[in-house]
Design an enzyme around this catalytic site. Structure first.
Site, PDB file in Angstrom:
ATOM      1  CB  VAL A 177      -0.969  -0.044   1.097  1.00  0.00           C
ATOM      2  CG1 VAL A 177      -1.727   1.267   1.323  1.00  0.00           C
ATOM      3  CG2 VAL A 177      -1.849  -1.000   1.281  1.00  0.00           C
ATOM      4  NE  ARG A 198       7.839 -10.780  -1.709  1.00  0.00           N
ATOM      5  CZ  ARG A 198       7.656 -11.413  -0.580  1.00  0.00           C
ATOM      6  NH1 ARG A 198       8.739 -11.783  -0.007  1.00  0.00           N
ATOM      7  NH2 ARG A 198       6.711 -11.286   0.018  1.00  0.00           N
ATOM      8  CG  ASN A 270       7.050   2.227  10.648  1.00  0.00           C
ATOM      9  OD1 ASN A 270       7.494   3.351  10.609  1.00  0.00           O
ATOM     10  ND2 ASN A 270       5.534   2.218  10.914  1.00  0.00           N
ATOM     11  CB  SER A 296       4.181   9.527   9.616  1.00  0.00           C
ATOM     12  OG  SER A 296       2.837   9.709  10.263  1.00  0.00           O
ATOM     13  CE  LYS A 351       5.965   6.894  11.127  1.00  0.00           C
ATOM     14  NZ  LYS A 351       5.591   5.366  11.386  1.00  0.00           N
ATOM     15  CG  HIS A 354       4.911   9.943  14.364  1.00  0.00           C
ATOM     16  ND1 HIS A 354       4.481   8.817  13.994  1.00  0.00           N
ATOM     17  CD2 HIS A 354       4.528  11.010  14.064  1.00  0.00           C
ATOM     18  CE1 HIS A 354       3.272   9.329  13.650  1.00  0.00           C
ATOM     19  NE2 HIS A 354       3.316  10.532  13.306  1.00  0.00           N
ATOM     20  CG  ASN A 355       4.686   4.810  14.758  1.00  0.00           C
ATOM     21  OD1 ASN A 355       4.762   6.010  14.076  1.00  0.00           O
ATOM     22  ND2 ASN A 355       4.715   3.696  14.179  1.00  0.00           N
ATOM     23  CD  GLU A 358       0.617   6.374  15.064  1.00  0.00           C
ATOM     24  OE1 GLU A 358       1.059   6.852  14.050  1.00  0.00           O
ATOM     25  OE2 GLU A 358       0.088   5.083  15.155  1.00  0.00           O
ATOM     26  CE1 TYR A 359       1.740   1.948  18.260  1.00  0.00           C
ATOM     27  CE2 TYR A 359       1.354   0.539  20.103  1.00  0.00           C
ATOM     28  CZ  TYR A 359       1.794   0.640  18.845  1.00  0.00           C
ATOM     29  OH  TYR A 359       2.001  -0.329  18.022  1.00  0.00           O
TER      30      TYR A 359
HETATM   31  C1  6PG Z   1       2.249   6.372  10.450  1.00  0.00           C
HETATM   32  C2  6PG Z   1       1.591   5.305  11.398  1.00  0.00           C
HETATM   33  C3  6PG Z   1       2.082   3.615  10.669  1.00  0.00           C
HETATM   34  C4  6PG Z   1       1.343   2.667  10.965  1.00  0.00           C
HETATM   35  C5  6PG Z   1       1.826   2.388  12.256  1.00  0.00           C
HETATM   36  C6  6PG Z   1       0.667   1.490  12.791  1.00  0.00           C
HETATM   37  O1  6PG Z   1       3.076   7.080  10.973  1.00  0.00           O
HETATM   38  O2  6PG Z   1       1.816   6.620   9.506  1.00  0.00           O
HETATM   39  O3  6PG Z   1       2.203   5.232  12.711  1.00  0.00           O
HETATM   40  O4  6PG Z   1       3.614   3.792  10.683  1.00  0.00           O
HETATM   41  O5  6PG Z   1      -0.017   3.006  11.045  1.00  0.00           O
HETATM   42  O6  6PG Z   1       3.060   1.470  12.098  1.00  0.00           O
HETATM   43  O7  6PG Z   1       1.220   0.787  13.950  1.00  0.00           O
HETATM   44  P1  6PG Z   1       0.504  -0.255  14.800  1.00  0.00           P
HETATM   45  O8  6PG Z   1      -0.027  -1.434  13.745  1.00  0.00           O
HETATM   46  O9  6PG Z   1       1.596  -0.722  15.629  1.00  0.00           O
HETATM   47  O10 6PG Z   1      -0.595   0.200  15.363  1.00  0.00           O
END
Ligand code: 6PG
Length: 636
Positions: A177, A198, A270, A296, A351, A354-355, A358-359
């Site tokens: 994607v 591949r 990632n 991201s 990054k 960042h995640n 995000e969590y």
């Molecule tokens: C982003 C997201 C992307 C992805 C995460 C989801 O910044 O675009 O963070 O990297 O959605 O990897 O991570 P999880 O599957 O661990 O929620």
């Protein structure tokens, strides 16, 4: 031997295919083939009898040529002279080596070719034959076109130049994607792009070819790595969009023999920052730049403009800056949400955090929704409206926006959210953030709490059982507008603390790993395109712009907000706990904040306990710093 291109020189009779083809094969030091030598006996006989071939006759001949093209490519490449007047013939010819055929069309006017043919044949050339050749000739948007009204050496020079010019500026490996969306984004910015995916029998078949043929901008698609690399301009710039982990190493291993000093690989997945540190060293030692770039924004961001966090050498960044900055989102001033972050693994570390942020932001919104829905009795529509009101109070964020939208989604007359199983997935970056913070010895309260909340959510069956065993009943004691006001403040408070924690980890990492991170710039890169873009992030850009080394919680503007809103936070947490409503992030933020702002914490007891059972020693606040003491605590 790795595959090499096969050059097909095509055009009408008399355009000079054999002459040009032979000269080109000599120049490139590869064999020359004439398509006429590959006709089956039946065709040869038919032609000898002066009969024209039809498409049915041509079928076995084209198939045979196609197989040969595949073999010639494996054997080091070749030049084929073939009229290939119709698109359908060309497609058949290249069907076994999609992307590996370089098309060279010899173009000349009718008169020029007619005159050449009549003089060459030294006798009358049937005009009808040339007429029908021109009638049959179909145009082809692929390959290069060379005018034949010039000498052979000029023609060969022009072919070489045009072949070079038609090489792609950048290559993308991995058409999942994100890979597809980033490639489309590059194409929309008018970059020439080659894509590789591949070939996995029965699973991943012709992915790159399909992508190339279905895309209006016409990238070049390959499932052969060496043809893919060969299609790129020098220095080669290749963006990897493959799954983090082993796959990245495998692709690098495959690419390495095909690359030269000065080429550049960007890992846009990632990846774990320690893998990036290792890979960056390994490749830099070989003279190849390796840029670990966090990307991201999900599918939409990748397509329309993601936030990009590239780490590696500054020189390496120069190789790919043009592409990354062009495809990145633009901040409010129109600058790219992409900038050199720092050495080796810093881009992927940034990054990862960042995640992590995000969590916790996701969990924060989720737990507030949960409380409003199940403890206060609001409907999803009402909660969506509440979130939309907050968004207008300079508390907007992408995550709040999408949640407000999620809550409105219905299936028939039922809210879709009610049908979503309450088990959160995770790919690892939140957990990695937690481990990294532990290794750095710096707190990560909100983020680790969010990871744990996801882990607990995954134990669905056990939770269902426990809910039956304990049958906890909650009583709603809240039903006033004041609580909603407090909740809005608590939400913002939790979000600020979460961001402060995230930036503190970055600070610690920057100092331990010598990355010299610019936090205002990191925040700016996060203002658009990424998942944690928000009004708060814009504020953080300005704050760190004034002082890079100050903890976020110590800026006077933040101090003022938190001082004002602490009571609201504490009220929300205590009232919610009273209702027996779990609030992992808001509780974690409260505890973190109260400890962070305490001159005296409870750690004196911890130290005494450690010394009591393990003689681990302790320091005293009435003695010089650094001196360690041990006490026999049993002896009173
Ligand atoms: C982003 C997201 C992307 C992805 C995460 C989801 O910044 O675009 O963070 O990297 O959605 O990897 O991570 P999880 O599957 O661990 O929620």
């Amino acid at each position: 031997m790795s595959s090499k291109p096969v050059y097909v020189v095509f055009g009408v009779s008399g355009s000079g295919k054999s002459t040009v083809g032979k000269a080109l094969s000599e120049k490139l030091e590869i064999p020359f083939y004439d398509a006429d030598d590959f006709h089956p006996r039946s065709n040869v006989e038919k032609m000898a009898n002066g009969m024209a071939l039809n498409d049915e006759d041509r079928e076995p001949w084209l198939q045979n040529l196609s197989k040969n093209i595949e073999q010639w490519s494996k054997d080091g490449g070749g030049v084929l002279a073939c009229s290939a007047l119709k698109v359908v013939y060309r497609k058949k010819l290249e069907s076994s080596l999609y992307g590996g055929v370089e098309w060279i069309f010899l173009e000349g006017s009718y008169d020029l070719i007619f005159n050449r043919l009549t003089s060459r044949e030294a006798h009358f050339f049937p005009k009808e034959l040339l007429d029908s050749q021109f009638e049959t000739l179909e145009t082809w948007e692929r390959g290069i076109t060379i005018g034949i009204d010039q000498g052979i050496s000029n023609i060969i020079n022009e072919i070489e130049l045009k072949l070079k010019m038609q090489k792609s500026q950048i290559g993308v490996v991995g058409l999942g994607v994100m890979g597809k969306s980033l490639a489309k984004n590059m194409l929309s910015k008018k970059f020439s792009v080659s894509v590789y995916n591949r070939h996995v029998e029965g699973k991943e078949v012709d992915i790159a070819k399909k992508f190339a043929t279905n895309n209006s901008y016409v990238p070049k698609g390959f499932d052969d790595m060496s043809l893919f690399v060969n299609s790129l301009q020098t220095p080669k710039v290749i963006l990897l969009m493959v799954n983090a982990g082993k796959a990245v190493d495998l692709v690098i291993e495959e690419l390495l023999p095909l690359l030269e000093k000065g080429d550049c690989i960007i890992d846009g997945g990632n990846s774990h920052f320690k893998d990036t540190i290792r890979r960056e060293k390994q490749l830099t030692d070989k003279g190849i730049s390796f840029i670990g770039a966090g990307v991201s924004g999900g599918e939409e961001g990748a397509l329309l403009g993601p936030s990009i966090m590239p780490g590696g050498t500054e020189e390496g960044y120069q190789n790919c800056k043009e592409f990354l900055e062009a495809i990145a989102a633009k901040d409010n001033s129109g600058n790219a949400c992409c900038n050199y972050i720092g050495p080796n693994g810093s881009g992927h570390f940034v990054k990862m955090i960042h995640n992590g942020i995000e969590y916790a932001e996701m969990q924060l919104i989720a737990e507030i929704y949960h409380m409003l829905r199940y403890y206060i009795g609001k409907t999803p529509d009402e909660i969506s409206e509440i979130f939309n009101v907050w968004r207008k109070q300079q508390k907007d964020s992408y995550l709040l926006e999408i949640t407000a939208n999620i809550l409105l989604k219905k299936e028939g007359d039922q809210y879709l959210i009610d049908k979503v199983l309450d088990k959160a997935g995770q790919k690892g970056t939140g957990g990695w953030s937690t481990v990294a913070a532990l290794e750095l010895g710096t707190p990560l309260s909100t983020i680790s709490e969010a990871v744990m909340a996801r882990c607990l959510s995954a134990k669905k069956d056990e939770r269902v059982e426990a809910s039956k065993v304990y049958q906890i009943t909650s009583s709603n004691t809240i039903n006033d507008d004041l609580f909603l006001e407090e909740l809005e403040k608590a939400f913002y408070f939790g979000s600020i603390v979460n961001h402060a924690i995230g930036f503190d980890v970055l600070k610690q990492a920057s100092s331990d790993y010598n990355w010299n991170l610019n936090f205002s710039e990191v925040a700016r890169v996060w203002t658009k395109g990424c998942i944690i873009r928000s009004d708060l992030m814009e504020k953080i850009v300005t704050l760190f712009g004034n002082r890079n080394d100050k903890p976020l919680l110590m800026f006077s503007e933040i101090v003022q907000i938190l001082n004002n809103d602490l009571d609201a936070l504490v009220n929300v947490v205590s009232k919610s706990l009273k209702m027996k409503c779990p609030l992992p992030i808001l509780s974690a933020s409260t505890n973190y904040f109260l400890n962070y702002t305490s001159a005296q914490m409870s750690a004196n007891i911890i130290q005494a306990q450690r010394d009591y059972f393990g003689a681990h020693t302790y320091q005293r606040n009435d003695k010089a710093f650094g001196e360690h003491f041990h006490t026999d605590w049993k002896k009173l």
